[in-house]
Design a protein around this motif. Structure first.
Motif, short mmCIF file in Angstrom:
data_model
loop_
_atom_site.label_atom_id
_atom_site.label_comp_id
_atom_site.label_asym_id
_atom_site.label_seq_id
_atom_site.Cartn_x
_atom_site.Cartn_y
_atom_site.Cartn_z
N GLY A 373 8.71 -3.09 -5.38
CA GLY A 373 7.30 -2.81 -5.62
C GLY A 373 6.39 -3.52 -4.64
O GLY A 373 5.38 -2.95 -4.18
N ALA A 374 6.72 -4.76 -4.27
CA ALA A 374 5.89 -5.50 -3.32
C ALA A 374 5.94 -4.87 -1.94
O ALA A 374 4.92 -4.77 -1.25
N LEU A 375 7.14 -4.41 -1.52
CA LEU A 375 7.24 -3.75 -0.22
C LEU A 375 6.48 -2.43 -0.24
O LEU A 375 5.80 -2.08 0.73
N LEU A 376 6.58 -1.68 -1.34
CA LEU A 376 5.86 -0.43 -1.44
C LEU A 376 4.35 -0.67 -1.40
O LEU A 376 3.61 0.10 -0.78
N THR A 377 3.90 -1.74 -2.03
CA THR A 377 2.48 -2.09 -1.98
C THR A 377 2.05 -2.38 -0.55
O THR A 377 0.98 -1.93 -0.11
N THR A 378 2.88 -3.11 0.18
CA THR A 378 2.58 -3.40 1.59
C THR A 378 2.46 -2.11 2.39
O THR A 378 1.54 -1.96 3.21
N ILE A 379 3.35 -1.17 2.13
CA ILE A 379 3.33 0.09 2.89
C ILE A 379 2.12 0.93 2.53
O ILE A 379 1.43 1.48 3.42
N VAL A 380 1.80 1.03 1.24
CA VAL A 380 0.65 1.83 0.82
C VAL A 380 -0.65 1.26 1.37
O VAL A 380 -1.51 2.00 1.88
N LEU A 381 -0.81 -0.05 1.29
CA LEU A 381 -2.01 -0.67 1.85
C LEU A 381 -2.05 -0.50 3.37
O LEU A 381 -3.13 -0.33 3.95
N GLY A 382 -0.89 -0.53 4.01
CA GLY A 382 -0.85 -0.32 5.45
C GLY A 382 -1.27 1.08 5.82
O GLY A 382 -1.98 1.30 6.82
N VAL A 383 -0.84 2.08 5.04
CA VAL A 383 -1.26 3.46 5.28
C VAL A 383 -2.76 3.61 5.09
O VAL A 383 -3.45 4.28 5.87
N ALA A 384 -3.29 2.97 4.04
CA ALA A 384 -4.74 3.01 3.82
C ALA A 384 -5.49 2.37 4.99
O ALA A 384 -6.52 2.89 5.45
N ALA A 385 -4.97 1.24 5.49
CA ALA A 385 -5.61 0.59 6.64
C ALA A 385 -5.56 1.49 7.87
O ALA A 385 -6.53 1.56 8.64
N ALA A 386 -4.45 2.18 8.06
CA ALA A 386 -4.33 3.09 9.19
C ALA A 386 -5.33 4.23 9.09
O ALA A 386 -5.94 4.64 10.09
N GLN A 387 -5.52 4.76 7.87
CA GLN A 387 -6.50 5.84 7.68
C GLN A 387 -7.92 5.35 7.96
O GLN A 387 -8.73 6.06 8.55
N LEU A 388 -8.22 4.13 7.52
CA LEU A 388 -9.56 3.59 7.74
C LEU A 388 -9.83 3.37 9.23
O LEU A 388 -10.95 3.58 9.71
N ALA A 389 -8.82 2.92 9.95
CA ALA A 389 -9.00 2.60 11.36
C ALA A 389 -8.84 3.81 12.27
O ALA A 389 -9.26 3.77 13.43
#
Length: 436
Positions: A373-389
Motif C-alpha cells: 500500500g505504501a508503494l502504491l501510494t508513492t506511485i499514485v502521488l507521483g502520477v498526480a505530480a507528473a500530471q500537475l507538472a
C-alpha cells in the motif's frame, strides 16, 4: 464494518456506471488541476474515503476482489497493447527507438538509485517500500513508463498542434513499452527458486511463460471470432478472453497487464476485426477504469510523511533524467533538428503507471491484504505530480530557439505513425478523458 464482496463489487459497478453518464470535460483553458481531475483524481479520493476513511471496503474484501482488480489491470494492458500494429510500428526509425531507450534507461537509473539512497537516509522509507529490491525496481519501471493518452491530452490542453502531439504520444508509447519490460524484473523476483539458482534464468523463464500465455490468450480470441459477424458477439468474446488472460496472469503470478497487452497486440495484428476490438475496448474502458481507480484509492496508506518528500524528489529526478537524456543524447547523435528540451514532453503519466503499482500489490500483498500500500501510494502521488507538472513542462519542451525547427522535425517523424495515433483515438467520453 464488514461488507460482502458481492455488495462491494455491486457498489463499484454502480460508481462506474454513474461515471460513464457524466458529460465530457470541455478542454479549453484548462489548468494542471483540471488534468488531475480528468485523470480520475476524484475517484481515487472516493476510494480513499470508502477504504481507509470509513473502512467500508476493508482489506479482506479487497482480497476477495483481487480477481476483479486483475481484470481491470488486464483491460488497461489490452488498451495499451492495441496501439502496436506491426504494419505501422515497423516504420518507427531506429533513432526513435534509440532515443526512447536512452530516455527509459536514464529515468530508470535516476529513480531507482534515488529511491535506494532515500531508503538508506530515511529508514522509514526502507520499511515502507518492501520487499526492498522489487519495490525499488517497480519504482524505476513506473518512472520509465509514460502515458500516451495522457501526453496527448496535455498537448491538446496547451495548444500544441496535432502533428507534434502525435510525435510526443509515440515517444510516450515506446517509453511505456520499455517500462512494461522493466516491470517484469520485480515480478519475476517473486518466484522463490529461480531456475538453476540463477536469477537471470528465472527471469527469462518467467518472461517466456508470460509471452506464451499472451500468445495463447490471443489465439483463443482469434479462434472464437473466426466465424462471428456481429459486433455484440465480438464484445462478449473479448470480455471472456480478457477474463481468461487476466485470470492466467493472476493465478500463475504473471502480470495481467503484460499477458493481456501481448494478447491484444497479437489480436490487432492478426484479426480482421481489429477496429471493432478497439471500439469495444473504448466503450467499456470508462466503467473498468472507474472501478480500477476506486479500488486503488481503497489501498492507499501513508505510514510516514517522508513519502511526500520522496515523491517530490523522485518526480524531480525523473523529469531531470528525461530532459538530460534527450538533450545530450541528441547532441551525441548529432540530431540538429531535435529540440533540446523535448524530453520534458513525455513527463505526463496515466493509468499504466498506476496499474503497475496495483499489480505489485496483488503479487506481493497477497491479493491486497498485505504489503504494497505504501508503494502504491508513492506511485499514485507521483502520477498526480507528473500530471500537475506536465502542462508547464510540455510548454517548456518547445520554448527554445530551436523550437521552430523541432516542431517540423517532430511532425515529420510522426507522419508515418499517424495511422497508429488515429486508430487509438476514441470518443470524447472514453479513453481521451481517461489518460493511460
Amino acid at each position: 464494518m464488514n461488507v460482502s464482496p458481492v455488495l462491494a463489487l455491486a457498489g463499484l459497478a454502480a460508481i462506474g456506471l454513474l461515471v460513464t453518464r457524466l458529460p465530457p470535460v470541455p478542454w479549453r483553458h484548462v489548468t494542471s488541476l483540471d488534468l488531475v481531475i480528468a485523470a480520475g483524481g476524484p475517484l481515487v479520493l472516493l476510494g480513499l474515503v470508502l477504504g481507509p476513511g470509513i473502512d467500508l471496503i476493508n482489506r479482506p474484501v479487497l482480497g476477495a476482489l483481487a480477481p476483479v482488480a486483475a481484470l481491470a489491470i488486464g483491460w488497461i494492458g489490452a488498451a495499451f497493447g492495441a496501439r502496436f500494429e506491426w504494419r505501422y510500428a515497423r516504420r518507427i526509425g531506429r533513432i526513435t527507438w534509440l532515443l526512447a531507450g536512452l530516455s527509459a534507461a536514464t529515468a530508470l537509473a535516476a529513480v531507482t538509485l534515488g529511491a535506494w539512497w532515500l531508503g538508506r537516509v530515511v529508514p522509514a522509507l526502507a520499511s515502507a517500500w518492501t520487499p526492498r529490491l522489487p519495490a525499488l525496481l517497480t519504482l524505476g519501471a513506473v518512472a520509465v513508463a509514460s502515458g500516451p493518452e495522457a501526453v496527448a491530452l496535455v498537448a491538446r490542453a496547451v495548444g500544441i498542434r496535432k502533428s507534434v502531439a502525435r510525435a510526443f504520444s509515440l515517444a510516450a508509447a515506446l517509453e511505456t513499452a520499455c517500462g512494461a519490460l522493466v516491470f517484469t524484473l520485480p515480478l519475476a523476483l517473486h518466484r522463490a527458486h529461480p531456475l538453476g539458482g540463477h536469477a537471470a534464468l528465472g527471469w527469462l523463464a518467467w518472461l517466456v511463460l508470460a509471452v506464451g500465455s499472451g500468445a495463447l490468450v490471443g489465439t483463443v480470441f482469434l479462434g472464437l471470432t473466426r466465424q462471428l459477424a456481429e459486433r455484440a458477439n465480438v464484445g462478449l468474446v473479448l470480455l471472456a478472453t480478457l477474463l481468461f488472460g487476466a485470470g492466467v496472469g493472476y493465478a500463475a503470478e504473471l502480470s495481467p497487464f503484460l499477458v493481456c497487452a501481448l494478447a491484444m497486440a497479437l489480436i490487432v495484428n492478426a484479426s480482421p476485426r481489429r477496429n471493432t476490438v478497439r471500439r469495444v475496448l473504448a466503450d467499456w474502458e470508462p466503467l473498468i477504469y472507474a472501478i480500477f481507480l476506486v479500488t486503488v484509492g481503497t489501498l492507499l496508506t501513508l505510514p510516514t510523511v517522508w513519502i511526500l518528500v520522496a515523491v517530490a524528489a523522485l518526480a524531480a529526478a525523473r523529469a531531470a533524467a528525461k530532459w538530460a537524456a534527450l538533450r545530450y543524447g541528441s547532441v551525441a547523435l548529432r540530431l540538429d533538428g531535435c529540440g533540446r528540451n523535448a524530453g520534458l514532453g513525455t513527463v505526463a503519466q496515466g493509468g499504466v503507471a498506476i496499474a503497475m503499482g496495483l499489480n505489485f500489490v496483488i503479487v506481493y500483498g497477497d491479493g491486497g491484504a498485505g504489503s504494497g500500500g505504501a508503494l502504491l501510494t508513492t506511485i499514485v502521488l507521483g502520477v498526480a505530480a507528473a500530471q500537475l507538472a506536465a502542462p508547464p513542462l510540455m510548454t517548456l519542451a518547445l520554448r527554445t530557439p530551436a523550437a521552430s525547427r523541432a516542431a517540423p522535425a517532430a511532425a515529420a517523424a510522426a507522419a508515418p505513425l499517424a495511422p497508429v495515433a488515429a486508430s487509438a483515438e476514441v470518443s470524447a467520453n472514453a479513453p481521451a478523458d481517461w489518460p493511460r
